[in-house]
Design an enzyme around this catalytic site. Sequence first.
Site, short mmCIF file in Angstrom:
data_model
loop_
_atom_site.label_atom_id
_atom_site.label_comp_id
_atom_site.label_asym_id
_atom_site.label_seq_id
_atom_site.Cartn_x
_atom_site.Cartn_y
_atom_site.Cartn_z
N HIS A 1 12.82 -2.42 -0.85
CA HIS A 1 12.03 -1.90 -1.96
C HIS A 1 12.83 -0.80 -2.66
CE1 HIS A 1 8.91 -0.01 -4.31
NE2 HIS A 1 8.20 -1.11 -4.15
N TRP B 1 0.81 -1.23 0.00
CA TRP B 1 0.00 0.00 0.00
C TRP B 1 0.84 1.27 0.00
CZ3 TRP B 1 -5.26 -0.07 3.11
CH2 TRP B 1 -6.14 -0.95 2.46
N LYS B 2 2.16 1.13 0.17
CA LYS B 2 3.05 2.30 0.19
C LYS B 2 2.49 3.35 1.17
CE LYS B 2 4.65 0.96 -4.35
NZ LYS B 2 5.19 1.31 -5.65
N GLY C 1 1.36 -2.89 -6.26
CA GLY C 1 1.23 -1.58 -5.63
C GLY C 1 -0.15 -1.02 -5.83
N GLU D 1 11.33 -6.52 -9.08
CA GLU D 1 10.54 -5.35 -9.47
C GLU D 1 11.41 -4.40 -10.29
OE1 GLU D 1 7.02 -4.62 -6.62
OE2 GLU D 1 8.77 -3.74 -5.69
N GLY E 1 4.59 1.58 -11.18
CA GLY E 1 3.69 2.73 -11.27
C GLY E 1 3.65 3.40 -12.63
P1 13P Z 1 2.75 -0.79 -8.92
O1 13P Z 1 2.00 -2.11 -8.90
O2 13P Z 1 1.91 0.37 -8.51
O3 13P Z 1 3.49 -0.62 -10.21
O4 13P Z 1 3.87 -0.90 -7.77
C1 13P Z 1 4.67 -2.02 -7.70
C2 13P Z 1 5.43 -2.00 -6.44
O5 13P Z 1 6.32 -1.18 -6.25
C3 13P Z 1 5.05 -2.96 -5.39
O6 13P Z 1 5.99 -3.01 -4.38
#
Ligand code: 13P
Length: 247
Positions: A91, A11-12, A227, A161, A167
């Site tokens: 991350h 969820w950041k 994300g 990743e 994103g």
């Molecule tokens: P997104 O799925 O929003 O591209 O983010 C990926 C992410 O950084 C998950 O840790």
Amino acid sequence: MMRRKLVAGNWKMHGLKADLGEVRAISAAMPDNVDAALCVPFTLIASAVEAAGDMLIGAQDVHEADKGAHTGCISAGMLIEAGAGLTLVGHSERRADQHETDAQVKAKAEAAHRAGLMVILCVGETLEERDSGRAEAVVTAQVAASLPAGAHGMWLALAYEPVWAIGTGRTPTEGDVAAMHGAIRAKLRELIGGEAESMRILYGGSVNAANASALLGCADVDGALVGGASLTADKFVPIIEAAAALG
Ligand code: 13P
């Protein structure tokens, strides 16, 4: 070896108590044959644990020390007390924004494991590194330098990743994903021998309901780290279901 798929949401810096309904709805839809988890902000862990039922709630970072003079930081023991069962480490947003090194990421993973947390350790190359043909070298070097002592699939998963896919709505081709996951698995075999087969390697970066089946179906992809599309049940549940359909 059959590795059970793991679909984790990150969820950041999103999530207030008003969003706990999404945690409830996601956990209610959890299938039997997939592990699902949500990594929420520190402040939401305890209430998310209450809302989540059987679903695992995790943190997004942990400090490498058990305690001490580290203003603003959170230890693994604190996460356990809040009810977390897992944490992300390394991350790319933390590697970039907080200048975390591989050695620090390794120490964080070891501290988390000492306290009894599961760990998802993230690696990934930048666009410049991919464009210059160095992606596999960069990522396998990150794996080698940040893999914690005693690494085992029972408590550790890796997440590949690519930084340029996070994103952005861009994803690597299925061929590139399979090649990178194969390279990570080969590096793990070199480092930990047969234990490499038990370790889940997740893909992360712009995973959504439309591309989840294809990405999760690639060789050596054992789950997803999601994300933006993990923030609501209507976007996240179809990704968990795509993993469940692949078994
Ligand atoms: P997104 O799925 O929003 O591209 O983010 C990926 C992410 O950084 C998950 O840790």
